[in-house]
Scaffold this motif. Structure first.
Motif, PDB file in Angstrom:
ATOM      1  N   THR A  23       1.060  -1.168  -0.096  1.00 31.63           N
ATOM      2  CA  THR A  23      -0.034  -0.153  -0.098  1.00 31.63           C
ATOM      3  C   THR A  23       0.798   1.416   0.018  1.00 31.63           C
ATOM      4  O   THR A  23       0.298   2.356  -0.174  1.00 31.63           O
ATOM      5  N   SER A  24       2.118   1.038   0.359  1.00 28.81           N
ATOM      6  CA  SER A  24       3.055   2.382   0.272  1.00 28.81           C
ATOM      7  C   SER A  24       3.079   2.896  -0.924  1.00 28.81           C
ATOM      8  O   SER A  24       3.139   2.185  -2.088  1.00 28.81           O
ATOM      9  N   GLY A  25       3.264   3.966  -1.030  1.00 24.55           N
ATOM     10  CA  GLY A  25       3.424   4.743  -2.484  1.00 24.55           C
ATOM     11  C   GLY A  25       2.274   5.121  -3.074  1.00 24.55           C
ATOM     12  O   GLY A  25       2.276   5.806  -4.046  1.00 24.55           O
ATOM     13  N   LEU A  26       1.162   4.589  -2.542  1.00 26.08           N
ATOM     14  CA  LEU A  26      -0.260   5.009  -3.199  1.00 26.08           C
ATOM     15  C   LEU A  26      -0.652   6.506  -2.853  1.00 26.08           C
ATOM     16  O   LEU A  26      -0.414   7.011  -1.686  1.00 26.08           O
ATOM     17  N   GLU A  27      -0.951   7.405  -3.980  1.00 30.60           N
ATOM     18  CA  GLU A  27      -1.460   8.707  -3.696  1.00 30.60           C
ATOM     19  C   GLU A  27      -2.820   8.716  -3.578  1.00 30.60           C
ATOM     20  O   GLU A  27      -3.559   8.215  -4.593  1.00 30.60           O
ATOM     21  N   VAL A  28      -3.243   9.378  -2.765  1.00 30.48           N
ATOM     22  CA  VAL A  28      -4.880   9.563  -2.552  1.00 30.48           C
ATOM     23  C   VAL A  28      -5.117  10.687  -3.361  1.00 30.48           C
ATOM     24  O   VAL A  28      -4.571  11.650  -3.280  1.00 30.48           O
ATOM     25  N   PRO A  29      -6.103  10.632  -4.550  1.00 33.89           N
ATOM     26  CA  PRO A  29      -6.514  11.483  -4.965  1.00 33.89           C
ATOM     27  C   PRO A  29      -7.172  12.758  -4.144  1.00 33.89           C
ATOM     28  O   PRO A  29      -7.718  12.617  -3.028  1.00 33.89           O
ATOM     29  N   ASN A 440      13.843  -0.660 -27.691  1.00 33.56           N
ATOM     30  CA  ASN A 440      13.828   0.129 -26.403  1.00 33.56           C
ATOM     31  C   ASN A 440      12.700  -0.545 -25.567  1.00 33.56           C
ATOM     32  O   ASN A 440      11.784  -0.991 -25.901  1.00 33.56           O
ATOM     33  N   PRO A 441      12.979  -0.008 -24.012  1.00 35.92           N
ATOM     34  CA  PRO A 441      11.839  -0.592 -23.192  1.00 35.92           C
ATOM     35  C   PRO A 441      10.701   0.340 -23.453  1.00 35.92           C
ATOM     36  O   PRO A 441      10.586   1.647 -24.105  1.00 35.92           O
ATOM     37  N   ALA A 442       9.463  -0.400 -23.393  1.00 37.15           N
ATOM     38  CA  ALA A 442       8.141   0.441 -23.410  1.00 37.15           C
ATOM     39  C   ALA A 442       7.405   0.282 -22.039  1.00 37.15           C
ATOM     40  O   ALA A 442       7.413  -0.818 -21.407  1.00 37.15           O
ATOM     41  N   LEU A 443       6.986   1.429 -21.648  1.00 36.37           N
ATOM     42  CA  LEU A 443       6.275   1.503 -20.223  1.00 36.37           C
ATOM     43  C   LEU A 443       4.559   2.008 -20.481  1.00 36.37           C
ATOM     44  O   LEU A 443       4.670   2.844 -20.830  1.00 36.37           O
ATOM     45  N   LEU A 444       3.901   1.002 -20.038  1.00 30.65           N
ATOM     46  CA  LEU A 444       2.280   1.413 -20.289  1.00 30.65           C
ATOM     47  C   LEU A 444       1.899   1.572 -18.965  1.00 30.65           C
ATOM     48  O   LEU A 444       1.903   0.603 -18.159  1.00 30.65           O
ATOM     49  N   HIS A 445       1.339   2.778 -18.672  1.00 30.24           N
ATOM     50  CA  HIS A 445       1.000   3.105 -17.176  1.00 30.24           C
ATOM     51  C   HIS A 445      -0.638   2.726 -17.012  1.00 30.24           C
ATOM     52  O   HIS A 445      -1.334   3.029 -17.757  1.00 30.24           O
ATOM     53  N   CYS A 446      -0.753   2.289 -15.785  1.00 28.62           N
ATOM     54  CA  CYS A 446      -1.833   2.045 -15.362  1.00 28.62           C
ATOM     55  C   CYS A 446      -2.145   2.539 -13.567  1.00 28.62           C
ATOM     56  O   CYS A 446      -2.301   1.653 -12.898  1.00 28.62           O
ATOM     57  N   SER A 447      -2.168   3.783 -13.685  1.00 31.12           N
ATOM     58  CA  SER A 447      -2.131   4.387 -12.153  1.00 31.12           C
ATOM     59  C   SER A 447      -3.434   4.128 -11.889  1.00 31.12           C
ATOM     60  O   SER A 447      -4.479   4.766 -12.231  1.00 31.12           O
ATOM     61  N   SER A 448      -3.834   3.547 -10.538  1.00 32.84           N
ATOM     62  CA  SER A 448      -5.108   3.425  -9.967  1.00 32.84           C
ATOM     63  C   SER A 448      -5.182   3.990  -8.595  1.00 32.84           C
ATOM     64  O   SER A 448      -4.304   3.809  -8.052  1.00 32.84           O
ATOM     65  N   PHE A 449      -6.403   3.839  -8.064  1.00 34.70           N
ATOM     66  CA  PHE A 449      -6.671   4.020  -6.829  1.00 34.70           C
ATOM     67  C   PHE A 449      -8.082   3.382  -6.516  1.00 34.70           C
ATOM     68  O   PHE A 449      -9.070   3.290  -7.206  1.00 34.70           O
ATOM     69  N   GLY A 450      -7.998   2.891  -5.296  1.00 28.52           N
ATOM     70  CA  GLY A 450      -9.292   2.183  -4.525  1.00 28.52           C
ATOM     71  C   GLY A 450      -8.998   1.642  -3.187  1.00 28.52           C
ATOM     72  O   GLY A 450      -7.931   1.525  -3.010  1.00 28.52           O
ATOM     73  N   PRO A 452     -10.866  -1.318  -0.960  1.00 31.75           N
ATOM     74  CA  PRO A 452      -9.486  -1.938  -0.724  1.00 31.75           C
ATOM     75  C   PRO A 452      -8.587  -1.690  -2.181  1.00 31.75           C
ATOM     76  O   PRO A 452      -9.033  -1.235  -3.140  1.00 31.75           O
ATOM     77  N   ILE A 453      -7.203  -2.047  -2.220  1.00 29.00           N
ATOM     78  CA  ILE A 453      -6.308  -1.500  -3.145  1.00 29.00           C
ATOM     79  C   ILE A 453      -6.714  -2.567  -4.263  1.00 29.00           C
ATOM     80  O   ILE A 453      -6.921  -3.592  -4.034  1.00 29.00           O
ATOM     81  N   PRO A 454      -6.943  -1.861  -5.774  1.00 22.73           N
ATOM     82  CA  PRO A 454      -7.358  -2.641  -6.725  1.00 22.73           C
ATOM     83  C   PRO A 454      -6.166  -3.851  -7.111  1.00 22.73           C
ATOM     84  O   PRO A 454      -5.133  -3.311  -6.943  1.00 22.73           O
ATOM     85  N   THR A 455      -6.775  -4.760  -7.718  1.00 21.92           N
ATOM     86  CA  THR A 455      -5.673  -5.668  -8.432  1.00 21.92           C
ATOM     87  C   THR A 455      -5.738  -5.248  -9.775  1.00 21.92           C
ATOM     88  O   THR A 455      -6.991  -5.146 -10.637  1.00 21.92           O
ATOM     89  N   GLU A 476       4.431  -3.129  -9.190  1.00 19.61           N
ATOM     90  CA  GLU A 476       3.504  -2.946  -8.440  1.00 19.61           C
ATOM     91  C   GLU A 476       2.430  -1.897  -8.425  1.00 19.61           C
ATOM     92  O   GLU A 476       1.144  -1.975  -7.824  1.00 19.61           O
ATOM     93  N   ASN A 477       2.953  -0.764  -8.985  1.00 13.49           N
ATOM     94  CA  ASN A 477       1.861   0.422  -9.322  1.00 13.49           C
ATOM     95  C   ASN A 477       1.236   0.230 -10.554  1.00 13.49           C
ATOM     96  O   ASN A 477       0.365   0.977 -10.765  1.00 13.49           O
ATOM     97  N   GLY A 478       0.951  -1.256 -11.178  1.00 13.58           N
ATOM     98  CA  GLY A 478       0.301  -1.266 -12.258  1.00 13.58           C
ATOM     99  C   GLY A 478       0.825  -0.896 -13.579  1.00 13.58           C
ATOM    100  O   GLY A 478       0.157  -1.489 -14.738  1.00 13.58           O
ATOM    101  N   THR A 479       2.020  -0.443 -13.846  1.00 16.47           N
ATOM    102  CA  THR A 479       2.656  -0.218 -15.127  1.00 16.47           C
ATOM    103  C   THR A 479       3.027  -1.562 -15.465  1.00 16.47           C
ATOM    104  O   THR A 479       3.770  -2.425 -14.736  1.00 16.47           O
TER     105      THR A 479
END
Length: 1276
Positions: A23-29, A440-450, A452-455, A476-479
């Motif tokens: 849960t660390s690192g989660l930013e609450v909107p 090259n590396p590709a990073l596809l972001h999926c920043s989420s909040f919920g 309980p913590i979403p899967t 861990e952050n969904g990326t």
């Protein structure tokens, strides 16, 4: 039970820690309720400049937005009541206006508090202090007077400031005083002299202090130093000026920089060195300053504690000082508490892990209040550095503070617990398009909040689920990360966030673009002034990207000149000038990447075209893989410089990093005009490619390897080769094959399916799968029967193709029976032929290899057993391969009784022997007589003795003797023949010529004829030379001399040697050597001659000479006695040139020159100059001047080889040699040595002397003209 409960509690603790980390690192909107969070605060120690306002920062966020309050020195600070203090709107930052006020009034400890309805966060304690730069106290420095060589310390003692000042020493001219190994400044600012020198005398030693915050500099009163030299200090061993005593201590905090200092005095100036007792100095963190007097260790840790020894050394001795270093630590974080977002009824944990020395004390606060004083909360449990929150409920949000402190400092951190029930939401923008370049590396972001913590789960193209593993990583952050993006990774990706309150998805798109590459780089140009220069820059890029090409000159813009023309893929510079020289760079930019290349332009004068130099091409570069499929890939490269020789072809090699790392294998070749190649690939290979270019000169160096390209596994494409079946024992079948390589396996889990069945028998295939083997043994088989065999490869991805059927045989056994019906046919005395009846195929019990015939002659044939007889026949064996029924036996012994037998052969071995068969061979011609000797040579007779042949090959019938004389020219005379009976082995021949060589031929014979002959040679002796003794039977014949009398004579051409010779040896030599020499004898072969001339002997030299006879078949050497031959020296003969016209003219010119010199000398003498002229009393004898050449003993140019007449005035000794010390003809007799000297104008300044009268006993006067030397002497 207690232990079990403790284990369960420990497990729950670990689970909670894992959950808290997730849960660390989660930013609450910010649109959701949340307690305050401090986002900005001033440092703990804040030193302010009294000329500026004080600004104390305190910023925080939260929902609702927090309100702020302050405490000062532990009590509430009412900001609104002080007009000098302003709090920024929406912020807790204080701005204090200290103008017109005493700044000291605002010093103190401040703390900020941010509060909303969900909790309270507090800042660190911020200590506010004013910077100070106090004046130097008034003082009167006395002049210092010291003796030369003594140590000295000039104290600075600056005023204490905040922060402390920077110290340095200067003179009245504001020049820094030079520091060195002898003179150094300590950390406290004092100036140390290890020993005083006269140049240290000065009156302006001034210490300065610079205060950083106020940027002010203050100085101490000058110090005057006078150095006396009336009682100088002598040399002495080192001693420490600081620190004092044998030991001292030092305390340093972890993470700070340890600074140790040792300053020593002594004469001469000591050297300082450092070491740590019982350990090594940390090299990477250690530095030495102030001429090795200062040791600094950065980022100190606990291992740096210990005893540090500084050593001062000079030629008088050493001194040591030990500094005991103790390392303490202010509190530092091991794991700081982090914000928790919990759903109702969830459990969470806050950890405050710190360390320090001494161990810090940990205190917990909730909303700024000590947790012990806070309202009781049954869901909360505090265990030292951990707070456990169980089954939290809505409305229990709060901010927790952890404070860890010891005597060296403190740490304080805020962490909120926010209890929310919130369905998932995806914070990343929807339908975002990500573009990356291939590889090259590709990073596809999926920043989420919920809560309980979403899967988070990912799908590609809405159907393929993406698992966490190569080449994908879901963070861990969904990326979603793709390590090495490939074109096949392009497409639509969907991330789905799920918790128990709902589900939310988001779509993103990935486009993998081809990289931008410069295919044709600009090349180095050497252009003549006034010509044009063209730089090419051909680029390959992704069609969907818009490229922008930019040209630079020396990393700047191109000159604004119309001579510079930029095209789509080139730069042209017209009418080149010297100012155009430089480096030109083409840069191709797209929105995603860029590529650049540079080349230099050199401008030269117009010169003839240089010779073309041909070299190997440069290696290709920039290898790129495109159009990737399962079984092929396209390789692209940029050719290197061909160095004036066009590239014929490119060789492409690959390395299999999975199966054969480090081995490069040729893959294919393409034409030299191509820069791409379509490569066919195999499955399950980690490919890396490289390219070599070839021209007329040779191959280039390999290019740099391409990036790795991995092909996916597949079923095998081929089966093992060289499948065979052969038994090793009578009851087995060994099936073997050549295993597939890792490259051929096409995938993991390689196995072999082995199948077999007996041929021509109705039965099913038997099979067995084997791993890591190349053979399989089938047991229990019949002996030597055919089997059908096949071996198929398979792996985890399927079977290989249907294998081919091969035939093999089970094991063999020894043959059962020998051949029958043996018959022998004798063709002649050395050749027979044997016939037999072949055995049946069933009795062979294997593959018939042939028949082995063993034979030998033996009189014990019928009394020996087979085994004994076989031992007797081991060396007489003939093997006839294949299914034969006859064979020939060559090389038999004539007139012999033979026995033989036969065995059958197969691969297993030999069968039993056949019955023994005997046969006889007829007579043949005999061998040569065993020996032939010549005995008792006489003047007209020779005695012969011989032995019978070693092999009669029949009944011996007798002997035939032939002989003939041989004259001195090796011509053969008529042959005479004599026959003898078989029992006769000696005979004496009479009526022979004396001193004659005879040659004899002897052979034995049977009824089949005569055998080979043996020969011998022998001499008869002279009638008068020697009396030949009678040799009685059984007595040894005395050895007779081979040589008689030896005579010598010496002629002009050489020495003639003659001798008498009675031997029959063919190798006769004349050998000679210089008398008393230790060198090897010189040999000259004379063959059958009885005289020989030795040429090339040195005159005046004596030689030892002998004649030697050697027989190549006998080691005996016959030699004459040595004789001494003396070669007379040839007298020097001079050509009478006195009558030659040219010589008379030359003499006249010389005489005239000498006359002029005498007149000049006379005039000089009358003017006072003295030129002594010395008469020689005796003929000059100079050992360095020799009329003959010493290297070969021959005379020089004037020698007479015809009549040996002596010149006038010379003496000829009886031995024909001329003594050089008695010669009257040397020019040395007319001067003092052989070197004449000339002055600068060329005049001769040597001395002259006349020649004495010659002895009267030299002989009659000659009618020849006088010597030219005598003539010159008389003229003078």
């Amino acid at each position: 039970m207690d232990r079990k409960w403790k284990w369960v509690l420990h497990f729950r603790m670990m689970l909670l820690i894992l959950l808290s980390q997730m849960t660390s690192g989660l930013e609450v909107p910010l649109d959701l309720p949340q307690p305050p969070t401090i986002t900005l605060q001033s440092p703990k120690d804040y030193i302010f400049d009294p000329r500026e306002n004080i600004v104390i920062h305190c910023e925080a966020k939260g929902k609702p937005h927090p309100s702020f309050s302050w405490t000062r020195n532990g009590t509430h600070f009412d900001v609104e009541k002080d007009s000098k203090v302003l709090m920024k709107p929406g912020s807790g930052t204080l701005v204090i206006d200290i103008s017109g006020e005493k700044a000291e009034a605002f010093e103190g400890t401040y703390q900020c508090t941010a509060h909303n309805e969900h909790g309270t966060a507090v800042s660190n304690n911020i200590v506010i202090r004013q910077s100070r730069s106090p004046l130097w106290p008034k003082e009167q420095n006395e002049d210092i007077t010291v003796q030369i060589g003594v140590p000295l310390v000039l104290q600075c003692r600056p005023p204490a400031g905040l922060p402390p000042p920077v110290i340095f020493w200067m003179d009245n001219n504001f020049q820094r005083l030079p520091l060195d190994k002898r003179v150094s400044q300590a950390l406290n600012g004092d100036l140390y002299f290890s020993n005083i020198l006269p140049e240290d005398t000065r009156s302006d030693y001034i210490c300065y202090a610079r205060f950083p915050h106020t940027q002010t500099i203050q100085q101490k009163q000058p110090i005057s130093v006078s150095v006396l030299n009336n009682n100088p200090e002598g040399e002495r061993r080192p001693g420490f000026m600081m620190p004092l005593g044998p030991t001292s201590t030092k305390l340093v905090l972890r993470g700070e920089t340890l600074v140790l200092e040792c300053i020593a005095e002594g004469l001469p100036t000591p050297d300082i060195s450092w070491q740590k007792d019982g350990g090594e100095l940390p090299t990477s963190r250690t530095s030495f300053q102030n001429f090795n007097k200062r040791l600094k260790i950065s980022d100190v840790n606990e291992a740096d504690a210990g005893n540090y020894r500084c050593t001062a050394t000079n030629n008088m001795g050493t001194a040591h000082h030990i500094i005991k270093v103790t390392v303490k630590a202010a509190p530092f974080w091991v794991s700081a508490p982090r914000n928790l977002i919990l759903a109702p009824n969830e459990t969470g944990i806050l950890t405050c892990r710190v360390s320090g020395e001494p161990k810090p004390k940990i205190s917990w606060f909730v909303n700024g209040v000590p947790i012990g004083n806070a309202p009781e909360d049954h869901s909360r449990k505090v265990e030292d550095d951990t707070v456990i929150l169980s089954n939290v409920q809505s409305g229990s949000s709060a901010v927790y503070q952890c404070n860890a402190s010891n005597e060296f400092g403190y740490l304080m951190a805020n962490a909120f617990v926010n209890v929310l029930a919130e369905p998932p939401r995806v914070l990343s923008p929807p339908n975002q398009v990500y573009q990356v370049i291939t590889n090259n590396p590709a990073l596809l972001h999926c920043s989420s909040f919920g809560s309980p913590i979403p899967t988070i789960t990912w799908f590609k193209d809405s159907q393929t689920s993406i698992k966490n593993g190569d080449p994908f990583v879901i963070h861990e952050n969904g990326t979603l990360e793709i390590h090495v993006a490939q074109p096949l990774n392009s497409g639509k990706y969907t991330c789905i966030a799920t918790n128990n309150l709902g589900i939310k998805e988001n779509h993103v798109y990935l486009e993998v673009k081809e990289p931008t590459r410069i295919l044709k780089q600009p090349e180095y140009k050497v252009v003549q002034r006034g010509m044009s220069a063209v730089f090419e820059c051909k680029v390959k890029h992704d069609p969907s990207l818009i490229p922008i090409m930019t040209w630079l000159k020396d990393n700047g813009e191109l000159p604004d000149d119309e001579r510079f023309e930029v095209d789509t893929d080139s730069l042209t510079i017209k009418d080149v000038t010297d100012g155009d020289e430089g480096t030109y760079t083409c840069i191709m930019n797209t929105t995603l990447d860029q590529d650049s290349a540079s080349a230099m332009l050199t401008v030269v004068e117009a010169t003839p075209t240089p010779a073309i130099v041909y070299e190997k091409p440069d290696p290709p570069s920039d290898l790129e893989l495109t159009d990737q499929t399962e079984r092929s890939v396209q390789l692209t490269w940029i050719p290197g410089d061909d160095h004036n020789s066009p590239t014929h072809k490119f060789l492409i090699q690959y390395e299999d990093l999975l199966h054969q790392p480090g081995v490069w294998i040729n893959l294919t070749e393409v034409a030299g005009t191509s820069t791409t190649a379509q490569l066919n690939l195999s499955p399950y290979v980690y490919y890396s490619f490289r390219v070599l270019a070839e021209n007329e000169v040779g191959y280039s160096r390999p290019s740099q390897p391409s990036r790795q390209y991995r092909t996916n596994p597949a079923a095998p494409d081929e089966n093992p080769s060289d499948v065979q079946g052969a038994g090793t024992d009578p009851d087995n079948l060994v099936i073997s094959w050549t295993a597939l390589t890792g490259f051929q396996s096409n995938g993991p889990g390689l196995e072999y399916k082995v199948q077999w069945r007996q041929k021509d028998v109705e039965e099913d295939w038997s099979s067995m799968n084997v791993v890591n083997a190349s053979q399989f043994v089938v047991n229990g088989t019949p002996t030597f029967v055919p089997y059908e065999i096949k071996v198929q490869a398979l792996n985890d991805y399927g079977n290989g193709p249907e294998p081919k059927v091969v035939t093999g045989y089970s094991g063999e056994d020894l043959p059962l029976s020998p051949p029958d019906s043996m018959q022998v046919m004798v063709h002649n005395s050395t050749l027979a032929e044997v016939h037999w009846q072949p055995v049946s195929a069933s009795s062979v019990r294997g593959k018939l290899q042939g028949y082995k015939v063993l034979f030998d002659k033996s009189i014990y044939l019928y009394i020996m057993s087979y085994s004994e007889h076989e031992k007797e026949l081991q060396e007489q064996v003939l093997t006839f391969s294949g299914n034969r029924s006859e064979g020939r036996l060559p090389g038999l012994q004539p007139y012999s009784l033979y026995s033989l037998f036969i065995r059958v052969l197969n691969n297993k071995g030999e069968g039993p022997p056949s019955p023994v068969k005997t046969f006889e061979t007829p007579e043949g011609v005999p061998g040569p007589p065993s020996f032939l000797n010549v005995l008792n040579p006489g003047s007209g007779s020779l005695s012969l003795e011989w032995g019978p042949p070693m092999n009669n090959n029949g009944r011996l019938a007798g002997y035939t003797l032939k002989y003939q004389p041989v004259n001195n020219t090796s011509e053969l005379g008529p042959v005479k023949v004599m026959n003898f009976l078989s029992n006769e082995t000696s005979f004496t021949l009479g009526n022979l010529n004396s001193s004659m060589l005879y040659k004899f031929y002897l052979s034995a014979k049977t009824i089949k004829g005569s055998g080979p002959t043996i020969t011998e040679e022998a001499f008869t002796v002279l009638d008068t030379a020697y009396a030949q003794p009678t040799v009685k039977p059984g007595k040894v014949l005395p050895v007779l001399p081979v040589f008689g009398t030896v005579n010598t004579s010496v002629s002009e051409d050489g020495a003639v040697i003659s001798w008498e010779y009675f031997g029959h040896h063919k190798n006769v030599y004349v050998e000679y050597i210089v008398e008393n020499s230790k060198e090897d004898w010189i040999k000259e072969m004379v063959n059958s001659s009885h005289s020989h001339m030795i040429k090339g002997l040195k005159p005046g030299t004596s030689y030892r000479v002998r004649v030697v006879a050697r027989d190549p078949v006998d080691s005996t050497v016959h030699s004459t006695d040595e004789v001494l031959v003396s070669v007379p020296a040839v007298p020097s003969r001079q050509v009478d040139i006195a009558t030659q016209g040219w010589f008379i003219g030359l003499m006249c010119a010389i005489a005239l020159l000498i006359l002029v010199l005498l007149i000049v000398c006379f005039i000089k003498r009358n003017k006072g100059g003295k030129y002594p002229v010395k008469e020689k009393e005796e003929a000059h004898q100079d050992p360095e001047i020799q009329p003959m050449k010493e290297d070969d003993g021959t005379f020089g140019e004037y020698s007479d080889t015809e009549d040996h007449k002596p010149l006038k005035g010379s003496r000829t000794p009886s031995n024909g040699t001329v003594r050089r010390d008695e010669s009257d003809d040397s020019l040395v007799d007319y001067g003092e040595g052989g070197d004449g000297q000339f002055n600068e104008d060329g005049s001769f300044i040597g001395q002259y002397s006349g020649k004495k009268e010659k002895d009267t006993h030299e002989g009659n006067e000659s009618s020849e003209a006088p010597s030219p030397v005598n003539a010159m002497n008389s003229f003078v």
